[in-house]
Design a protein around this motif. Structure first.
Motif, PDB file in Angstrom:
ATOM      1  N   THR A   1       0.831  -1.206   0.000  1.00 29.09           N
ATOM      2  CA  THR A   1       0.000   0.000   0.000  1.00 29.09           C
ATOM      3  C   THR A   1       0.864   1.254   0.000  1.00 29.09           C
ATOM      4  O   THR A   1       0.556   2.225  -0.685  1.00 29.09           O
ATOM      5  N   ASN A   2       1.943   1.251   0.751  1.00 33.51           N
ATOM      6  CA  ASN A   2       2.845   2.409   0.774  1.00 33.51           C
ATOM      7  C   ASN A   2       3.513   2.637  -0.578  1.00 33.51           C
ATOM      8  O   ASN A   2       3.686   3.775  -1.001  1.00 33.51           O
ATOM      9  N   LYS A   3       3.906   1.555  -1.257  1.00 34.07           N
ATOM     10  CA  LYS A   3       4.640   1.689  -2.517  1.00 34.07           C
ATOM     11  C   LYS A   3       3.752   2.144  -3.674  1.00 34.07           C
ATOM     12  O   LYS A   3       4.134   3.021  -4.448  1.00 34.07           O
ATOM     13  N   PHE A   4       2.591   1.514  -3.826  1.00 33.38           N
ATOM     14  CA  PHE A   4       1.826   1.685  -5.052  1.00 33.38           C
ATOM     15  C   PHE A   4       0.626   2.611  -4.938  1.00 33.38           C
ATOM     16  O   PHE A   4       0.136   3.100  -5.953  1.00 33.38           O
ATOM     17  N   PHE A   5       0.115   2.838  -3.752  1.00 29.50           N
ATOM     18  CA  PHE A   5      -1.082   3.658  -3.591  1.00 29.50           C
ATOM     19  C   PHE A   5      -0.769   4.860  -2.720  1.00 29.50           C
ATOM     20  O   PHE A   5       0.063   4.791  -1.825  1.00 29.50           O
ATOM     21  N   SER A   6      -1.475   5.935  -2.970  1.00 30.34           N
ATOM     22  CA  SER A   6      -1.296   7.128  -2.138  1.00 30.34           C
ATOM     23  C   SER A   6      -2.614   7.459  -1.448  1.00 30.34           C
ATOM     24  O   SER A   6      -3.284   8.433  -1.781  1.00 30.34           O
ATOM     25  N   PHE A   7      -3.013   6.604  -0.549  1.00 28.16           N
ATOM     26  CA  PHE A   7      -4.233   6.822   0.213  1.00 28.16           C
ATOM     27  C   PHE A   7      -3.945   7.745   1.383  1.00 28.16           C
ATOM     28  O   PHE A   7      -2.851   7.742   1.944  1.00 28.16           O
ATOM     29  N   GLY A   8      -4.952   8.518   1.766  1.00 25.57           N
ATOM     30  CA  GLY A   8      -4.814   9.292   2.980  1.00 25.57           C
ATOM     31  C   GLY A   8      -4.900   8.376   4.192  1.00 25.57           C
ATOM     32  O   GLY A   8      -4.194   8.559   5.177  1.00 25.57           O
ATOM     33  N   ASP A   9      -5.770   7.377   4.113  1.00 31.00           N
ATOM     34  CA  ASP A   9      -5.935   6.424   5.210  1.00 31.00           C
ATOM     35  C   ASP A   9      -5.278   5.112   4.805  1.00 31.00           C
ATOM     36  O   ASP A   9      -5.787   4.366   3.967  1.00 31.00           O
ATOM     37  N   GLN A  10      -4.133   4.839   5.406  1.00 32.83           N
ATOM     38  CA  GLN A  10      -3.348   3.661   5.034  1.00 32.83           C
ATOM     39  C   GLN A  10      -3.998   2.372   5.528  1.00 32.83           C
ATOM     40  O   GLN A  10      -3.901   1.337   4.873  1.00 32.83           O
ATOM     41  N   ASN A  11      -4.676   2.420   6.654  1.00 30.30           N
ATOM     42  CA  ASN A  11      -5.305   1.211   7.206  1.00 30.30           C
ATOM     43  C   ASN A  11      -6.405   0.689   6.297  1.00 30.30           C
ATOM     44  O   ASN A  11      -6.577  -0.524   6.153  1.00 30.30           O
ATOM     45  N   GLU A  12      -7.140   1.587   5.677  1.00 32.74           N
ATOM     46  CA  GLU A  12      -8.220   1.173   4.797  1.00 32.74           C
ATOM     47  C   GLU A  12      -7.673   0.469   3.548  1.00 32.74           C
ATOM     48  O   GLU A  12      -8.203  -0.550   3.110  1.00 32.74           O
ATOM     49  N   GLY A  13      -6.608   0.994   2.994  1.00 35.30           N
ATOM     50  CA  GLY A  13      -5.989   0.367   1.826  1.00 35.30           C
ATOM     51  C   GLY A  13      -5.380  -0.982   2.155  1.00 35.30           C
ATOM     52  O   GLY A  13      -5.479  -1.929   1.375  1.00 35.30           O
TER      53      GLY A  13
END
Length: 63
Positions: A28-40
């Motif tokens: 999730t950290n590498k490929f997505f830029s979500f504001g909420d990391q837990n949800e991703g």
């Protein structure tokens, strides 16, 4: 020969699902830029679980 190829593909699918489950936060950290990391991360864990189950079911039918 076809059974062997299908089994190898299913084992690879199961392995990819397990990798998604255990490395969800780093993926999730590498490929997505979500504001909420837990949800991703939880979404990726659920997806990995479903992928693993599908691979296991297919493997079960090709004994």
């Amino acid at each position: 020969m076809l059974k062997l190829v299908v089994k190898l593909i299913c084992i690879t699918i199961i392995a990819l699902g397990v990798i998604c489950i255990f490395d969800a936060r780093s993926i999730t950290n590498k490929f997505f830029s979500f504001g909420d990391q837990n949800e991703g991360a939880s979404g990726l864990k659920i997806t990995g679980f479903i992928i693993s189950i599908i691979g296991g079911i297919i493997l079960m039918f090709f004994k």
